[in-house]
Design a protein around this motif. Structure first.
Motif, PDB file in Angstrom:
ATOM      1  N   TYR A   5       2.719   5.430  -0.281  1.00 29.62           N
ATOM      2  CA  TYR A   5       3.988   5.939  -0.788  1.00 29.62           C
ATOM      3  C   TYR A   5       4.142   5.581  -2.258  1.00 29.62           C
ATOM      4  O   TYR A   5       4.522   6.374  -3.080  1.00 29.62           O
ATOM      5  CB  TYR A   5       5.132   5.366   0.057  1.00 29.62           C
ATOM      6  CG  TYR A   5       6.505   5.687  -0.447  1.00 29.62           C
ATOM      7  CD1 TYR A   5       6.985   6.996  -0.412  1.00 29.62           C
ATOM      8  CD2 TYR A   5       7.335   4.698  -0.953  1.00 29.62           C
ATOM      9  CE1 TYR A   5       8.248   7.296  -0.866  1.00 29.62           C
ATOM     10  CE2 TYR A   5       8.598   4.991  -1.401  1.00 29.62           C
ATOM     11  CZ  TYR A   5       9.054   6.291  -1.364  1.00 29.62           C
ATOM     12  OH  TYR A   5      10.306   6.584  -1.819  1.00 29.62           O
TER      13      TYR A   5
ATOM     14  N   CYS B 271      -2.541   2.130   1.558  1.00 27.47           N
ATOM     15  CA  CYS B 271      -1.670   1.933   2.709  1.00 27.47           C
ATOM     16  C   CYS B 271      -2.517   1.746   3.967  1.00 27.47           C
ATOM     17  O   CYS B 271      -3.715   1.954   3.959  1.00 27.47           O
ATOM     18  CB  CYS B 271      -0.709   3.106   2.876  1.00 27.47           C
ATOM     19  SG  CYS B 271      -1.491   4.669   3.290  1.00 27.47           S
TER      20      CYS B 271
ATOM     21  N   GLN C  91      11.014  -5.771   5.618  1.00 28.67           N
ATOM     22  CA  GLN C  91      11.188  -4.404   5.139  1.00 28.67           C
ATOM     23  C   GLN C  91       9.816  -3.761   5.001  1.00 28.67           C
ATOM     24  O   GLN C  91       8.858  -4.410   4.604  1.00 28.67           O
ATOM     25  CB  GLN C  91      11.895  -4.485   3.782  1.00 28.67           C
ATOM     26  CG  GLN C  91      12.005  -3.250   2.990  1.00 28.67           C
ATOM     27  CD  GLN C  91      12.745  -3.538   1.679  1.00 28.67           C
ATOM     28  OE1 GLN C  91      13.646  -4.354   1.626  1.00 28.67           O
ATOM     29  NE2 GLN C  91      12.346  -2.869   0.635  1.00 28.67           N
TER      30      GLN C  91
ATOM     31  N   GLU D 111       7.761   0.329   4.362  1.00 25.94           N
ATOM     32  CA  GLU D 111       7.818   1.776   4.167  1.00 25.94           C
ATOM     33  C   GLU D 111       6.867   2.384   5.183  1.00 25.94           C
ATOM     34  O   GLU D 111       5.678   2.087   5.190  1.00 25.94           O
ATOM     35  CB  GLU D 111       7.390   2.119   2.741  1.00 25.94           C
ATOM     36  CG  GLU D 111       8.336   1.546   1.714  1.00 25.94           C
ATOM     37  CD  GLU D 111       7.761   1.505   0.303  1.00 25.94           C
ATOM     38  OE1 GLU D 111       6.540   1.673   0.125  1.00 25.94           O
ATOM     39  OE2 GLU D 111       8.547   1.282  -0.624  1.00 25.94           O
TER      40      GLU D 111
ATOM     41  N   ARG E 208       5.805   5.952   7.660  1.00 28.62           N
ATOM     42  CA  ARG E 208       5.950   7.369   7.974  1.00 28.62           C
ATOM     43  C   ARG E 208       5.063   7.657   9.173  1.00 28.62           C
ATOM     44  O   ARG E 208       4.104   6.934   9.454  1.00 28.62           O
ATOM     45  CB  ARG E 208       5.599   8.247   6.783  1.00 28.62           C
ATOM     46  CG  ARG E 208       4.170   8.159   6.339  1.00 28.62           C
ATOM     47  CD  ARG E 208       3.914   9.131   5.180  1.00 28.62           C
ATOM     48  NE  ARG E 208       2.571   8.945   4.691  1.00 28.62           N
ATOM     49  CZ  ARG E 208       2.274   8.449   3.503  1.00 28.62           C
ATOM     50  NH1 ARG E 208       3.230   8.108   2.674  1.00 28.62           N
ATOM     51  NH2 ARG E 208       1.026   8.313   3.133  1.00 28.62           N
TER      52      ARG E 208
END
Length: 180
Positions: free
Chosen positions: A119, A124, A155, A157, A159
Motif C-alpha cells: 500500500y 507487503c 494497527q 493496513e 486488503r
C-alpha cells in the motif's frame, strides 16, 4: 573450555549444545561472555539458543540477545521508531525465529513476505490459500515483547480479494505465557 580468540563456530556450538541439554543457566553465562559484535557468525548459528530461551520462557534474555544481534548487525536493525513489530514493512526477508516473522509450514497456505504490491513503503505480505478455501488459520505470526501495565495500539493496513471466510483477514493478540 574454549580458548580466547575469534572462533565463533566453536563458541556457538558449545552454546547450542549446552542449551539443547536444558542447562539454560550455564548457557546464559556463556552467552554473556560472547560479544556478538566481535564474532563473524550467521543468525542461523544463534537460532537454536534463541529457541531454547523461548522454550523455557526466558523472554528477557531473548530480548537482550536479540538487541545484541541487532547492534552487531548479524540481523537487520529494527527501523520502526515507535513500532514494536520487527520488520513491519517487510523491508527484508523474514528471519523465521526470535522476534521476527514466522510462517508455520502448512500445505494449503502459501506466504510471500516480499510481495511488491505494498500500500505504501517497502513490500507487503501476501497470503494465498490453495484450493480456493480459506480455512481458520494463523498463517503468519510474530512474537512482540511488551511490558505489563502499558497501553499499546495494534494497527495494520490490510486488503483482501476472493476471501471466502466469514470474517476476512484478522489480527490476533495472545499472551504466550498465558494463552487463556
Amino acid at each position: 573450555v574454549i580458548p580466547p580468540g575469534r572462533q565463533p563456530q566453536l563458541k556457538l556450538a558449545l552454546l547450542d549444545f549446552v542449551s539443547a541439554q536444558g542447562n539454560i543457566d550455564f548457557a546464559n553465562q556463556l552467552c554473556s561472555r560472547i560479544s556478538y559484535g566481535r564474532l563473524d557468525c550467521k543468525f542461523a548459528e544463534v537460532k537454536p539458543y534463541l529457541a531454547s530461551l523461548f522454550a523455557v520462557g526466558n523472554i528477557q534474555q531473548a530480548i537482550a540477545v536479540w538487541r545484541d544481534l541487532e547492534k552487531a548487525r548479524i540481523i537487520p536493525q529494527h527501523s520502526g521508531a515507535g513500532n514494536l513489530v520487527y520488520n513491519g514493512r517487510f523491508a527484508h526477508a523474514p528471519l523465521r525465529a526470535g522476534f521476527g516473522w514466522r510462517a508455520p509450514d502448512t500445505s494449503n497456505v502459501e506466504t510471500d513476505f516480499q510481495a511488491p504490491s505494498a500500500y505504501r513503503g517497502f513490500r507487503c505480505l501476501r497470503v494465498d490459500y490453495a484450493g480456493g478455501r480459506n480455512l481458520e488459520s494463523s498463517p503468519v505470526y510474530q512474537l512482540v515483547p511488551v511490558m505489563p501495565g502499558r497501553i499499546y495500539r495494534l494497527q495494520a493496513e490490510v486488503r483482501s480479494q476472493d476471501i471466502t471466510s466469514a470474517s476476512g483477514p484478522r489480527l490476533r493478540v495472545t499472551d504466550e505465557t498465558c494463552p487463556a
